[in-house]
Design an enzyme around this catalytic site. Structure first.
Site, PDB file in Angstrom:
ATOM      1  N   ARG A  18     -11.384  90.679 -50.291  1.00  0.00           N
ATOM      2  CA  ARG A  18     -12.685  90.080 -50.572  1.00  0.00           C
ATOM      3  C   ARG A  18     -13.345  89.616 -49.271  1.00  0.00           C
ATOM      4  O   ARG A  18     -12.699  89.533 -48.232  1.00  0.00           O
ATOM      5  CB  ARG A  18     -12.496  88.862 -51.495  1.00  0.00           C
TER       6      ARG A  18
ATOM      7  N   ARG B 152      -5.000  94.170 -63.618  1.00  0.00           N
ATOM      8  CA  ARG B 152      -6.193  94.713 -62.985  1.00  0.00           C
ATOM      9  C   ARG B 152      -5.787  95.782 -61.959  1.00  0.00           C
ATOM     10  O   ARG B 152      -4.750  95.666 -61.313  1.00  0.00           O
ATOM     11  CB  ARG B 152      -6.977  93.606 -62.285  1.00  0.00           C
TER      12      ARG B 152
ATOM     13  N   ASP C  75     -15.772  84.581 -52.448  1.00  0.00           N
ATOM     14  CA  ASP C  75     -14.399  84.985 -52.766  1.00  0.00           C
ATOM     15  C   ASP C  75     -14.356  85.913 -53.970  1.00  0.00           C
ATOM     16  O   ASP C  75     -13.289  86.440 -54.307  1.00  0.00           O
ATOM     17  CB  ASP C  75     -13.517  83.752 -53.006  1.00  0.00           C
ATOM     18  N   ASN C  76     -15.512  86.133 -54.619  1.00  0.00           N
ATOM     19  CA  ASN C  76     -15.591  87.071 -55.740  1.00  0.00           C
ATOM     20  C   ASN C  76     -16.360  88.330 -55.369  1.00  0.00           C
ATOM     21  O   ASN C  76     -16.876  89.025 -56.245  1.00  0.00           O
ATOM     22  CB  ASN C  76     -16.264  86.399 -56.942  1.00  0.00           C
TER      23      ASN C  76
ATOM     24  N   ASP D 270     -13.433  90.017 -60.608  1.00  0.00           N
ATOM     25  CA  ASP D 270     -13.315  88.662 -61.164  1.00  0.00           C
ATOM     26  C   ASP D 270     -14.309  88.408 -62.294  1.00  0.00           C
ATOM     27  O   ASP D 270     -15.360  87.813 -62.095  1.00  0.00           O
ATOM     28  CB  ASP D 270     -13.467  87.602 -60.071  1.00  0.00           C
TER      29      ASP D 270
ATOM     30  N   GLY E  85      -5.104  82.049 -57.022  1.00  0.00           N
ATOM     31  CA  GLY E  85      -4.519  80.930 -57.747  1.00  0.00           C
ATOM     32  C   GLY E  85      -3.839  81.330 -59.036  1.00  0.00           C
ATOM     33  O   GLY E  85      -2.918  80.659 -59.486  1.00  0.00           O
ATOM     34  N   ARG E  86      -4.318  82.418 -59.652  1.00  0.00           N
ATOM     35  CA  ARG E  86      -3.642  82.918 -60.863  1.00  0.00           C
ATOM     36  C   ARG E  86      -3.620  84.438 -60.890  1.00  0.00           C
ATOM     37  O   ARG E  86      -3.631  85.058 -61.945  1.00  0.00           O
ATOM     38  CB  ARG E  86      -4.289  82.366 -62.126  1.00  0.00           C
TER      39      ARG E  86
END
Length: 486
Positions: free
Chosen positions: A199, A192, A269-270, A279, A102-103
């Site tokens: 993931r 990053r 998802d992390n 994350d 999303g970002r």
């Protein structure tokens, strides 16, 4: 600026046919092509020189306008096509459906010195997965991620890295206290770096849609490029891949518990398939030793992601990955075996790590009881985890547990309220130290060697919240000296 570009993910996996950032459900695709948002006045605040070297960037590159423009999102590297990844996830134990980057926007993949790296901008604008958000980031969270990524790496914890931190020149609206009073904050972007950002959720989204074709493509791609020792495209290979992910996740968990790191949002998802910490949202470090502590204010009621629960949550997340991969294997036994191995191996490795923290070279009968007792006495009064274990190395075999409290002198600075060390609390500590000293005298290590080895596993410094906040406040005034010092 020269980077040896070697894009693979966006060339070997299916792409979203739509090429606009409009929010939508993306099906049959592993990613969507996107274009980063051009910032109004980007400024480089800080970079990690060893990450730059890892990517083949020179000091001149880091000082160039091109570096600033590329890593703020203002310029796309020639010959590359940035993209956002499609994935789903379980959030706080419930299936959330499509989530995606999303970002975060993957700029490019780079090959250097025989290693492959993916460069990802966080906070560079909207994507099809931004939902109701703007895809931007603020200086506050970006400083925290930049510092913690590098702190974790140098503490020996598997993690994504951070190449650089830039401000965008733009203001971003955020409700920092979640109280309905949003305010403008300084916009920022952090770059990053990881082998990939695949993931658990990347596999889950395709399984949830019964898109077995793309699920198999993703699994084959991941094994081929990141687990080359495993056979590609076979049921046994998928099982071996899952087992390898379990073992890497196990290693990450042991290190988190070793240094007192609390992730705060261990949603599927992390979770990285590389076993890297990924994350950095509402993370924190234990100050007072408290297995029930979480830095996530939205998790304060149920404390699902509290410090002491992290290894079990990792196992739960691995079960979700197993469920996602099951359709392309067709039998449960490979997954069950790997999950059982995780539990068995974690218990062994966790005990070994705890023993190393108190200076024991090997685990013998009775050590687990000694460690369990330490866990209990650490909670009798507020005790700083980092300081306690670091100071514990000052204990000598010749020390004695006298009738007073002087036996605690080597570790006294770890107690927030030393006046509470009396009565039953003091006697509990005396009992533990007596057993600990007896155990040390069974060990052949010298005091100096034991202390040296303890210092290798017990951090002297961790990124305490107040340290990060001081750096954020200074950076917001244009002063990056604290970021550099940390």
């Amino acid at each position: 600026m020269r980077l040896n570009i070697d894009d693979r993910f966006n060339k070997q996996l299916p792409a979203d046919a739509v090429q606009t950032p409009s929010r939508r459900q993306v099906t049959g695709a592993a990613f969507s092509f996107v274009t980063p948002r051009v910032p109004s006045n980007p400024q480089l605040l800080h970079f990690s020189s060893d990450v730059a070297e890892m990517l083949g960037l020179t000091p001149d590159d880091l000082r160039s306008d091109e570096f600033r423009d590329v890593f703020s999102g203002g310029k796309v590297i020639e010959g590359t096509r940035p993209y956002a990844m499609c994935y789903g996830g379980h959030q706080f134990g419930s299936w959330a459906g499509q989530l995606g980057d999303g970002r975060a926007i993957n700029l490019a993949e780079v090959e250097h010195a025989g290693k492959h790296w993916t460069l990802q901008l966080k906070g560079a604008g909207e994507t099809p997965y931004s939902r109701t958000a703007d895809g931007l980031a603020v200086l506050r969270s970006s400083v925290r991620e930049h510092l913690c990524s590098e702190a974790m790496h140098h503490l020996g914890v598997p993690t994504t890295r951070s190449l650089c931190l830039l401000t965008t020149g733009d203001q971003v609206l955020r409700d920092v206290m979640y109280d309905g009073n949003p305010a403008m904050e300084t916009g920022a972007v952090v770059c990053r770096v990881a082998p990939s950002f695949i993931r658990f959720g990347n596999f889950e989204i395709f399984a949830s849609r019964n898109d077995l074709k793309t699920l198999r493509e993703l699994a084959d791609y991941t094994i081929r490029h990141y687990y080359p020792e495993i056979e590609t495209g076979t049921q046994s290979g998928y099982g071996d891949f899952f087992h390898a992910v379990c073992q890497r996740t196990l290693t990450m968990m042991v290190h988190w518990q070793r240094v007192g790191f609390v992730h705060g949002v261990m949603n599927t998802d992390n979770m990285s398939i590389h076993g890297d910490t990924i994350d950095y949202g509402p993370y924190g470090w234990l100050e007072g030793y408290d297995p029930n502590w979480t830095p996530n204010t939205t998790d304060r009621t149920h404390r699902r992601y509290q410090f002491g629960n992290q290894p079990q949550i990792a196992l739960w997340n691995l079960v979700q990955l197993a469920n996602a991969m099951y359709p392309i294997v067709g039998e449960a036994s490979p997954f069950e075996s790997a999950l059982q191995q995780y539990q068995h191996d974690f218990n062994r490795e966790f005990t070994r790590m705890q023993a190393n923290k108190i200076g024991l070279a090997e685990v013998i009968q009775g050590d687990e009881e000694l460690l369990d007792q330490l866990d209990a006495v650490l909670q009798l009064t507020e005790t700083d985890m980092t300081i306690f274990f670091r100071l514990l190395g000052n204990i000598k075999k010749s020390d004695e547990c006298d009738t007073g409290s002087s036996f605690l002198t080597p570790v006294r600075d770890a107690f927030y309220a030393a006046e509470q060390l009396s009565g039953e609390v003091l006697e509990s500590w005396r009992d533990w130290f007596a057993k600990y000293l007896y155990r040390l005298n069974q060990d052949s290590q010298t005091d100096s060697l034991r202390r040296e080895q303890m210092n290798r596993v017990n951090p002297k410094y961790v990124l305490r919240n107040y340290m990060a906040q001081l750096a954020i406040d200074a950076a917001d005034q244009g002063d990056t000296s604290l970021i550099e010092e940390l």
